[in-house]
Design an enzyme around this catalytic site. Sequence first.
Site, mmCIF file in Angstrom:
data_model
loop_
_atom_site.group_PDB
_atom_site.id
_atom_site.type_symbol
_atom_site.label_atom_id
_atom_site.label_comp_id
_atom_site.label_asym_id
_atom_site.label_seq_id
_atom_site.Cartn_x
_atom_site.Cartn_y
_atom_site.Cartn_z
ATOM 1 N N MET A 1 11.790 24.551 3.861
ATOM 2 C CA MET A 1 11.060 23.797 2.851
ATOM 3 C C MET A 1 11.999 23.023 1.921
ATOM 4 S SD MET A 1 8.330 25.093 -0.023
ATOM 5 C CE MET A 1 7.187 25.818 1.115
ATOM 6 N N TYR B 1 15.483 30.047 10.059
ATOM 7 C CA TYR B 1 14.286 30.820 10.420
ATOM 8 C C TYR B 1 14.159 30.960 11.928
ATOM 9 C CZ TYR B 1 12.297 30.492 5.682
ATOM 10 O OH TYR B 1 12.063 30.600 4.344
ATOM 11 N N LYS C 1 0.846 -1.203 0.000
ATOM 12 C CA LYS C 1 0.000 0.000 0.000
ATOM 13 C C LYS C 1 0.880 1.252 0.000
ATOM 14 C CE LYS C 1 -0.289 -0.531 5.024
ATOM 15 N NZ LYS C 1 -1.064 -1.168 6.103
ATOM 16 N N ARG D 1 -11.164 -0.734 14.496
ATOM 17 C CA ARG D 1 -10.862 0.102 13.350
ATOM 18 C C ARG D 1 -11.601 -0.446 12.126
ATOM 19 N NH1 ARG D 1 -4.694 0.712 11.093
ATOM 20 N NH2 ARG D 1 -5.174 -1.368 10.357
HETATM 21 C C1 PLP Z 1 -0.305 -2.070 6.795
HETATM 22 C C2 PLP Z 1 -0.867 -3.385 7.182
HETATM 23 C C3 PLP Z 1 -0.052 -4.527 7.273
HETATM 24 C C4 PLP Z 1 1.446 -4.450 7.168
HETATM 25 O O1 PLP Z 1 1.950 -3.988 8.403
HETATM 26 P P1 PLP Z 1 3.512 -3.761 8.645
HETATM 27 O O2 PLP Z 1 3.591 -3.380 10.073
HETATM 28 O O3 PLP Z 1 3.933 -2.682 7.727
HETATM 29 O O4 PLP Z 1 4.190 -5.045 8.344
HETATM 30 C C5 PLP Z 1 -0.653 -5.749 7.494
HETATM 31 N N1 PLP Z 1 -1.986 -5.852 7.668
HETATM 32 C C6 PLP Z 1 -2.812 -4.780 7.632
HETATM 33 C C7 PLP Z 1 -4.255 -4.953 7.850
HETATM 34 C C8 PLP Z 1 -2.276 -3.516 7.407
HETATM 35 O O5 PLP Z 1 -3.083 -2.448 7.393
#
Ligand code: PLP
Length: 365
Positions: free
Chosen positions: A305, A257, A38, A136
């Site tokens: 930046m 800054y 992802k 969640r």
């Molecule tokens: C992002 C995610 C993972 C991977 O988790 P990592 O800690 O990056 O290995 C696995 N399962 C779900 C549901 C996730 O959202």
Amino acid sequence: MIEPSHGATLTIDLGAIAANWRRLAAEAGGLTCAAVVKADAYGCGLARVAPALWAAGCRTFFVAHLGEAVAARALLPEATLYVLNGLLPGTGPALAAHGLRPVLGSRDELIEWATLCAASGVPLPAALHVDTGMNRLGFSVADALVLAGDSLLAQAGIDLLMTHLVSAELPEDDVNARQAADFARLRAALPHLPASFANSSGVYLGASAHHDLLRPGYALFGGNPTPGRPNPMRPVVRLDAAIVQVRTVTGGETAGYNARWTADGPRRLATLSLGYADGYPRSASGRGAALVNGVRCPMVGLISMDLVILDVTDAPEPKRGDTALIIGDSLDIDTVGRAAGTIGYEILTGLGSRYVRHYVTGTGA
Ligand SMILES: *Cc1c(COP(=O)(O)O)cnc(C)c1O
């Protein structure tokens, strides 16, 4: 190393990603290992990472969104692709058209997908997400246990049971055992379903956390799945920035800054061509560091930046056009994350698009 058109160079080692994937599978005794890719493969670039993992033997991938999955499908025509964020209303036909599998986490999602399956005349594969502690995404354990006897699961093509760990990187936290126990009850109620439990750190919680399919993300990209212990993964990301100017300041002069830093004596400062617009977090101001000719040099003043000021007094004579190592060697992503008051995950996923990107295959060992 630095191309003059850009201030900084991001080098991503695809060989190390493949080696990390093999390492995770080996840690679980050769179990099937998926890859979570992802957020553009945690900032490392899905277009290069996905084919590299496929070439290494990975066949199952998880992304967060339909759009990410469509992009992954174009790269991986034969892969099994799951969409973690589930089924948004009306997106079923697009998922089905691309052969994507939603991770279903509510009765509404399950019914919508089952209805689509009924209309297409075949069960289209999908995963069932059970929430064992995150609050969640996913069915509650109680609801999932009730659902176990329901023909809706078969109608919706459910072919994987999964849950997500709350604190896998903290092995001493009791929540791991509670989630494991709930997951064991779910598996007993749904014995025909293969199951996925472990993210990166979960792989290191031992055999009881492994089940059928590992689901690591972060560790593939070099993050330490075992915080506080040596990192078993190979580093993947290296970031070098160009030194634009070097100057000497006298005691009492300030830098950056709002004059947040004052020299306590004569200091040499190097200005780097990299800033928060590149994804190097401003919250690392006064705490970040870079390596110049192998010497650790503190960042001083507020991060701008497009620029960062480094105190290079202790480094051997850096000059304009030299480079400073921002991520790499002792400055791994976990260390950079801590300096910024965040986690390495946020550093990785924030890697901006302004860098020149070099993909290398490393030694592949
Ligand atoms: C992002 C995610 C993972 C991977 O988790 P990592 O800690 O990056 O290995 C696995 N399962 C779900 C549901 C996730 O959202």
